[in-house]
Design a protein around this motif. Structure first.
Motif, PDB file in Angstrom:
ATOM      1  N   ALA A 156     -46.475  41.572 -20.647  1.00 31.86           N
ATOM      2  CA  ALA A 156     -46.057  42.453 -18.993  1.00 31.86           C
ATOM      3  C   ALA A 156     -45.033  43.120 -19.749  1.00 31.86           C
ATOM      4  CB  ALA A 156     -45.075  40.765 -19.220  1.00 31.86           C
ATOM      5  N   GLU A 157     -44.513  42.644 -21.371  1.00 37.44           N
ATOM      6  CA  GLU A 157     -43.640  44.330 -22.434  1.00 37.44           C
ATOM      7  C   GLU A 157     -44.225  46.164 -21.907  1.00 37.44           C
ATOM      8  OE1 GLU A 157     -41.842  41.446 -25.703  1.00 37.44           O
ATOM      9  OE2 GLU A 157     -43.670  41.883 -26.407  1.00 37.44           O
ATOM     10  N   LEU A 158     -45.321  45.853 -22.123  1.00 41.31           N
ATOM     11  CA  LEU A 158     -46.278  46.879 -22.147  1.00 41.31           C
ATOM     12  C   LEU A 158     -46.127  47.847 -20.157  1.00 41.31           C
ATOM     13  CD1 LEU A 158     -49.662  46.262 -24.186  1.00 41.31           C
ATOM     14  CD2 LEU A 158     -47.962  47.752 -24.719  1.00 41.31           C
ATOM     15  N   VAL A 159     -46.705  46.385 -19.575  1.00 39.40           N
ATOM     16  CA  VAL A 159     -45.955  47.465 -18.279  1.00 39.40           C
ATOM     17  C   VAL A 159     -45.249  47.641 -17.867  1.00 39.40           C
ATOM     18  CG1 VAL A 159     -48.080  45.772 -17.271  1.00 39.40           C
ATOM     19  CG2 VAL A 159     -46.310  45.210 -17.097  1.00 39.40           C
ATOM     20  N   LEU A 160     -43.824  46.276 -18.180  1.00 32.49           N
ATOM     21  CA  LEU A 160     -42.440  47.119 -17.865  1.00 32.49           C
ATOM     22  C   LEU A 160     -42.261  48.586 -18.641  1.00 32.49           C
ATOM     23  CD1 LEU A 160     -40.494  43.871 -18.368  1.00 32.49           C
ATOM     24  CD2 LEU A 160     -41.038  45.122 -16.269  1.00 32.49           C
ATOM     25  N   ALA A 161     -42.693  48.487 -19.812  1.00 34.37           N
ATOM     26  CA  ALA A 161     -42.058  49.578 -20.640  1.00 34.37           C
ATOM     27  C   ALA A 161     -42.756  51.256 -19.924  1.00 34.37           C
ATOM     28  CB  ALA A 161     -42.985  49.853 -22.036  1.00 34.37           C
ATOM     29  N   GLU A 162     -44.030  50.576 -19.917  1.00 35.62           N
ATOM     30  CA  GLU A 162     -45.239  51.919 -18.239  1.00 35.62           C
ATOM     31  C   GLU A 162     -44.299  52.077 -17.278  1.00 35.62           C
ATOM     32  OE1 GLU A 162     -49.284  52.007 -16.386  1.00 35.62           O
ATOM     33  OE2 GLU A 162     -49.266  51.003 -18.422  1.00 35.62           O
ATOM     34  N   TRP A 163     -43.919  51.298 -16.896  1.00 37.54           N
ATOM     35  CA  TRP A 163     -42.773  51.662 -15.058  1.00 37.54           C
ATOM     36  C   TRP A 163     -41.075  51.765 -15.567  1.00 37.54           C
ATOM     37  CZ3 TRP A 163     -44.749  46.257 -12.975  1.00 37.54           C
ATOM     38  CH2 TRP A 163     -45.742  46.102 -12.791  1.00 37.54           C
ATOM     39  N   GLY A 164     -41.253  52.254 -17.489  1.00 35.33           N
ATOM     40  CA  GLY A 164     -39.838  52.987 -17.097  1.00 35.33           C
ATOM     41  C   GLY A 164     -39.066  52.001 -17.189  1.00 35.33           C
ATOM     42  N   VAL A 165     -38.699  50.766 -17.341  1.00 31.49           N
ATOM     43  CA  VAL A 165     -37.956  49.491 -17.581  1.00 31.49           C
ATOM     44  C   VAL A 165     -37.622  49.261 -19.217  1.00 31.49           C
ATOM     45  CG1 VAL A 165     -37.229  46.961 -17.161  1.00 31.49           C
ATOM     46  CG2 VAL A 165     -38.733  48.512 -15.497  1.00 31.49           C
ATOM     47  N   PRO A 166     -36.786  49.874 -19.642  1.00 32.69           N
ATOM     48  CA  PRO A 166     -36.055  49.871 -20.605  1.00 32.69           C
ATOM     49  C   PRO A 166     -36.521  48.298 -21.688  1.00 32.69           C
ATOM     50  CG  PRO A 166     -34.352  50.506 -19.218  1.00 32.69           C
ATOM     51  CD  PRO A 166     -35.452  49.704 -18.803  1.00 32.69           C
ATOM     52  N   ALA A 167     -36.723  47.715 -22.451  1.00 32.74           N
ATOM     53  CA  ALA A 167     -36.456  46.434 -23.116  1.00 32.74           C
ATOM     54  C   ALA A 167     -35.546  45.561 -23.706  1.00 32.74           C
ATOM     55  CB  ALA A 167     -37.276  47.088 -24.830  1.00 32.74           C
ATOM     56  N   ARG A 168     -34.496  46.759 -23.033  1.00 34.41           N
ATOM     57  CA  ARG A 168     -33.068  45.832 -23.585  1.00 34.41           C
ATOM     58  C   ARG A 168     -32.301  45.546 -22.193  1.00 34.41           C
ATOM     59  NH1 ARG A 168     -30.515  45.808 -28.686  1.00 34.41           N
ATOM     60  NH2 ARG A 168     -32.053  46.766 -29.804  1.00 34.41           N
ATOM     61  N   HIS A 169     -33.185  45.718 -20.584  1.00 33.30           N
ATOM     62  CA  HIS A 169     -32.508  45.745 -19.797  1.00 33.30           C
ATOM     63  C   HIS A 169     -32.190  44.152 -19.221  1.00 33.30           C
ATOM     64  CE1 HIS A 169     -32.259  45.119 -15.508  1.00 33.30           C
ATOM     65  NE2 HIS A 169     -32.339  46.254 -15.489  1.00 33.30           N
ATOM     66  N   PRO A 170     -31.403  43.577 -18.835  1.00 37.54           N
ATOM     67  CA  PRO A 170     -30.954  42.752 -18.874  1.00 37.54           C
ATOM     68  C   PRO A 170     -31.623  40.986 -18.026  1.00 37.54           C
ATOM     69  CG  PRO A 170     -29.122  43.495 -18.042  1.00 37.54           C
ATOM     70  CD  PRO A 170     -30.071  44.566 -17.826  1.00 37.54           C
ATOM     71  N   SER A 171     -32.733  41.609 -17.556  1.00 39.95           N
ATOM     72  CA  SER A 171     -33.389  41.049 -16.704  1.00 39.95           C
ATOM     73  C   SER A 171     -34.881  41.204 -17.510  1.00 39.95           C
ATOM     74  CB  SER A 171     -33.936  41.625 -15.778  1.00 39.95           C
ATOM     75  OG  SER A 171     -33.220  41.465 -14.513  1.00 39.95           O
ATOM     76  N   VAL A 172     -35.212  41.437 -19.054  1.00 32.67           N
ATOM     77  CA  VAL A 172     -36.460  41.851 -19.261  1.00 32.67           C
ATOM     78  C   VAL A 172     -36.410  40.696 -20.176  1.00 32.67           C
ATOM     79  CG1 VAL A 172     -37.869  42.619 -21.464  1.00 32.67           C
ATOM     80  CG2 VAL A 172     -37.190  44.425 -19.834  1.00 32.67           C
ATOM     81  N   ASP A 173     -35.970  39.842 -21.056  1.00 33.55           N
ATOM     82  CA  ASP A 173     -35.902  38.249 -21.825  1.00 33.55           C
ATOM     83  C   ASP A 173     -35.740  37.551 -20.849  1.00 33.55           C
ATOM     84  OD1 ASP A 173     -36.039  40.575 -24.709  1.00 33.55           O
ATOM     85  OD2 ASP A 173     -33.949  39.581 -25.261  1.00 33.55           O
ATOM     86  N   PRO A 174     -34.840  37.744 -20.452  1.00 33.68           N
ATOM     87  CA  PRO A 174     -35.325  36.376 -19.085  1.00 33.68           C
ATOM     88  C   PRO A 174     -36.767  35.465 -18.578  1.00 33.68           C
ATOM     89  CG  PRO A 174     -33.286  37.155 -18.991  1.00 33.68           C
ATOM     90  CD  PRO A 174     -34.141  37.894 -19.499  1.00 33.68           C
ATOM     91  N   ALA A 175     -36.897  37.264 -18.027  1.00 29.94           N
ATOM     92  CA  ALA A 175     -38.415  37.548 -17.208  1.00 29.94           C
ATOM     93  C   ALA A 175     -39.025  37.282 -18.454  1.00 29.94           C
ATOM     94  CB  ALA A 175     -38.537  39.115 -16.547  1.00 29.94           C
ATOM     95  N   LEU A 176     -39.065  37.316 -19.490  1.00 29.64           N
ATOM     96  CA  LEU A 176     -40.677  37.049 -20.672  1.00 29.64           C
ATOM     97  C   LEU A 176     -40.857  35.665 -20.513  1.00 29.64           C
ATOM     98  CD1 LEU A 176     -39.881  39.790 -23.350  1.00 29.64           C
ATOM     99  CD2 LEU A 176     -41.835  39.416 -21.172  1.00 29.64           C
ATOM    100  N   LEU A 177     -39.401  34.763 -20.599  1.00 35.50           N
ATOM    101  CA  LEU A 177     -38.892  33.091 -21.295  1.00 35.50           C
ATOM    102  C   LEU A 177     -39.771  33.003 -19.835  1.00 35.50           C
ATOM    103  CD1 LEU A 177     -37.705  31.365 -22.640  1.00 35.50           C
ATOM    104  CD2 LEU A 177     -35.834  31.522 -21.331  1.00 35.50           C
ATOM    105  N   ILE A 178     -39.583  33.264 -19.023  1.00 38.87           N
ATOM    106  CA  ILE A 178     -39.873  32.391 -17.723  1.00 38.87           C
ATOM    107  C   ILE A 178     -41.294  32.633 -17.462  1.00 38.87           C
ATOM    108  CG2 ILE A 178     -40.379  32.855 -14.525  1.00 38.87           C
ATOM    109  CD1 ILE A 178     -36.915  33.565 -15.501  1.00 38.87           C
ATOM    110  N   LEU A 179     -42.056  34.045 -17.480  1.00 37.49           N
ATOM    111  CA  LEU A 179     -43.115  33.835 -17.845  1.00 37.49           C
ATOM    112  C   LEU A 179     -44.132  32.760 -18.685  1.00 37.49           C
ATOM    113  CD1 LEU A 179     -46.201  35.651 -16.895  1.00 37.49           C
ATOM    114  CD2 LEU A 179     -45.570  37.681 -18.514  1.00 37.49           C
ATOM    115  N   SER A 180     -43.852  32.959 -20.049  1.00 35.06           N
ATOM    116  CA  SER A 180     -44.367  31.882 -20.959  1.00 35.06           C
ATOM    117  C   SER A 180     -44.014  30.833 -20.937  1.00 35.06           C
ATOM    118  CB  SER A 180     -43.387  32.719 -22.683  1.00 35.06           C
ATOM    119  OG  SER A 180     -43.342  33.757 -22.612  1.00 35.06           O
TER     120      SER A 180
END
Length: 141
Positions: A30-54
Motif C-alpha cells: 500500500a505504501e509503495l502503490v500510494l507513493a507511485e500514484w503520487g499520494v504523499p506519505a504525510r497525507h492525512p488519510s495514509v496512516d489511517p488507511a494503513l491501520l485499517i488495511l492491517s
C-alpha cells in the motif's frame, strides 16, 4: 471483487498466503502503490488507511486461514479517492452495521468507526457462490 474499483483508474492486486507476514506485505505494498500514484506519505488519510488495511488483513489471517489459503488485497485510486478490498474465501460474513455489527472497540468495529470518521465507507460484498467475501474501504484523498 473488482466491480467496486471499476470507476477508479489506478489499480493494483496482491495475493498472498494467509499467514502473518501478509499483514506487513499488504501494508508495504500500500505504501509503495500510494507513493507511485503520487499520494504523499504525510497525507492525512495514509496512516489511517494503513491501520485499517492491517486490521482487515490480520482478521483474514486470524479467522479465515483454515478455509482460505490466500488473502487478496485490491488497491484502487483516483485523484480524490483511495479504495482497497481485503478478500478471503472463508464463508463467514461479519455484519458491519446495525444491531449485530462488530462491537465498538473490537478490531472490525474500530475499522468501521475510523473509516466513517474520515468520511469514508465500509462495505461487505459476498462472493457469488457464498464461499468468501471482500470488505471494501473507500477513503477521500
Amino acid at each position: 471483487m473488482a466491480a467496486q474499483a471499476a470507476g477508479l483508474p489506478l489499480r493494483h492486486v496482491l495475493t498472498l498466503p494467509t499467514m502473518g507476514s501478509a499483514v506487513r506485505l499488504a501494508r508495504e505494498t500500500a505504501e509503495l502503490v500510494l507513493a507511485e500514484w503520487g499520494v504523499p506519505a504525510r497525507h492525512p488519510s495514509v496512516d489511517p488507511a494503513l491501520l485499517i488495511l492491517s486490521e482487515l488483513v490480520a482478521n483474514s489471517v486470524r479467522h479465515a486461514a483454515a478455509l482460505s489459503e490466500t488473502v487478496t488485497v485490491i488497491y484502487a485510486a483516483s485523484k480524490d479517492t483511495f479504495a482497497f478490498a481485503v478478500h478471503d474465501r472463508h464463508p463467514h460474513q461479519p455484519t458491519l452495521y446495525g444491531a449485530h455489527a462488530a462491537s465498538p472497540g473490537s478490531g472490525l468495529g474500530t475499522v468501521v468507526e475510523l473509516t466513517h470518521s474520515l468520511g469514508g465507507t465500509a462495505v461487505l460484498r459476498g462472493d457469488a457462490d457464498g464461499g468468501g467475501k471482500s470488505i471494501w474501504i473507500t477513503l477521500p484523498l
